[in-house]
Design a protein around this motif. Sequence first.
Motif: not given
Length: 751
Positions: A86-93, A340-344
């Motif tokens: 799911l973390f990849f979905n922040l800005g497509a990488g 944690d910031g990415y999770k938020q």
Amino acid sequence: MTTWLKIGGSFVFSFFLLTSLDAAEIPFTILFTGDLHSSFEARPNTFQLGGMARLKTAFEKLKSDAKEKGFPVLQLDAGDCTEGSLFFNLGAGVASFEMLNRLGYQAVAVGNHDWYTGPTVLDKVLTRVPLNFSFLSANFNFRFLPEDNHLSEKIKRYEVFYLVDGEFLRKGDKGFTPQEGQKYFKVGVFGLSTNEAAYQFFFDPVRIQNPISEARKVVLQLRRTEKVDVVIALTHLLDEDDISIADNVTSIDLILGGHSHNKVIPDGEHRPVTIQRTEDDPLHDTTWLAKTGEFGSFMGHLDIVFDSIQNKMLWGKSQYELHPIDASYEENQEMKTQIDGYKQQLIKKYTSGDDEINLFSDAIAETEIELIKSGVTESFLGNFVVDAIYEKSKPLGVNFSFNNSEFLSHGLERGPISRSGIYNMLPLIYDPLKDTSWTIWTLDMDGATLKKAIDLVFMLGKFFDTAGLEVIYNPDSYPQKVVSIRYQGQEILDDRIYHVSATQGIVEALKLIKEELPGLSNMQDTHLELWTVLQDYFKSHSPIRADSKETARVTGRIRTTQPDLAILSENIVVKPLQDNLNKLEMTTLVQNLGYGDLLEEELPRAKTDPTELLFYYDTTPHNPVDDVDLFKPQTDLFSKRFRNWSPVLEEPPKNLMLIDKLLVPSLGKDQKISLSLKWDVSSLRQTAFPYTVYLLLKRASGTGFIVVPSLLEEDRNDRKLMKVDESNIYNNKAKTIVYLNQPNPQRRPLK
């Protein structure tokens, strides 16, 4: 001619230091990973291995240890470092590449999941996140890219690292410029990316060339032009391609591989897979090949010694280790804060309206059994996922559904299931332009095309999951393996059109071979994300139990014509004996899922011969490195030569101890028997880690009816009672975990 050095020996958990180096000997350390797939946090696994905050701590500690020994360090990765969670979905990488920079890598191979977003998106992401490391692939041809795409400047064929004042530097690092006439110790690192046809269209118009031929070219360039002392290949290839390169491309010293998600276990002499070639150049006749597995669960560690007088590697003084990234490494707080910031950000992205469910911490369902991924045989998890697809698409007029568990990232442990846990379990694909993961598609196909498609799957040695169909096949037949396909109890008709649903991966594969399957038509995207569909299905079927009356239980949806004895991990029950925590009773079920095409009158005469069920336990519960992976396909290439690469239960490694073996009586079609044994664990060492118990059902033989051409009439086939052997052996293995001194030994104790 190639000589394969014998690999074997027991695992030694400590990594002893290299000693007695001569002045002319240059030692250095390589720390490496592969197939990270944006695993910012640990994936589901018994030992709770992984997580990038721990990985950062591990890198820092091992770099510090190397510095104390006077060993300069190279930090490398074998690709697929980005897409896959799911973390990849922040800005497509974007977040993924930021984390790689923070982890301190110096060179990374380009894996197929690193380019699935396509060359346009990848170019933009790499513009947004300037890399602190070299992104490498020597077998890309960028000539057909438009002029405004600059990937050819951001992805290099190779990199040269110079040893300067005790550290490895590229040209430009810390203002370094090589001085003309000065001799440096140099390491050349190049990348290779998989050129499998199934992945190439994602990266169009970039052409992915043959990795072996490109490896030969780049090695010559590194040796003759760059005049490097050591050559390292970072490969993201099939295992057999790694072997082929090591065998056929001279002058490669080390291959650090990814893509297969396999790991290479160090042998008793602290070596990885070792391949020695017979060639004219004795200085470069040996290649070491190492892999670290998946998701940052392990870190590879090589201490290498090079003789600068003889210009050769000193393999006898070099060593290899795998470090589990476990709780002994405290989380780096700066990395944890970043995660944690990415999770938020993700919680904000995927939470709408009155939805107060935390994407990461709140459970939406629970499973009382371990849901194990198996891409090679019918499984509870495979059935569960395809049933969800079938139930959701039935209102669209679908007759039956398909999926392939090989596409899944991993399974799920016993316990609560979160929304992010479901996403990360699914195929590691994300479309940033649509902001969606894989969707469910529908298509039409006639019965003849369906038979041919399934024949192709079995001919390729692959498997699939289905809901709404009953399939019988003969693995020993060629080329037509399909014996019967039934829908609603009736044989399918060649000329009837069936409406089918499948995951996007199945549809993309069918598109590649559409010319072979002219009966395919009307492919439509339902725009139903598999992730969303599964969330609802998990919720409505929670808690998930092995004895549930839901159809996910393994019942032989896809059967062979031979006998097929099966044991399933979800059917293993472990409990204390009469409230004595030191004596456990283990019970499991053996069932015959084969004999798919028997006629009613043949049933009494077709039975398996008696066989044995063996129980083993892992004597090194503290050490996950040597664990056996039961459900990865084995090939003849690895079955004998590289037991430390891919140990198998059929030839149990030294860390497995036999508990007992039980007699399995003759079983006919669909017959089953419950077997149990008592295990005294009082002598086992008490540990915070669980013991893994493996079950192996010896390959069955028996009597069965085989179709043979009639000797009397050309158009008639006879069925004869003959001796037959089991063909499907992937469901002959199972495992469970056991926590000592617990009322429920199969459940992780609460902290």
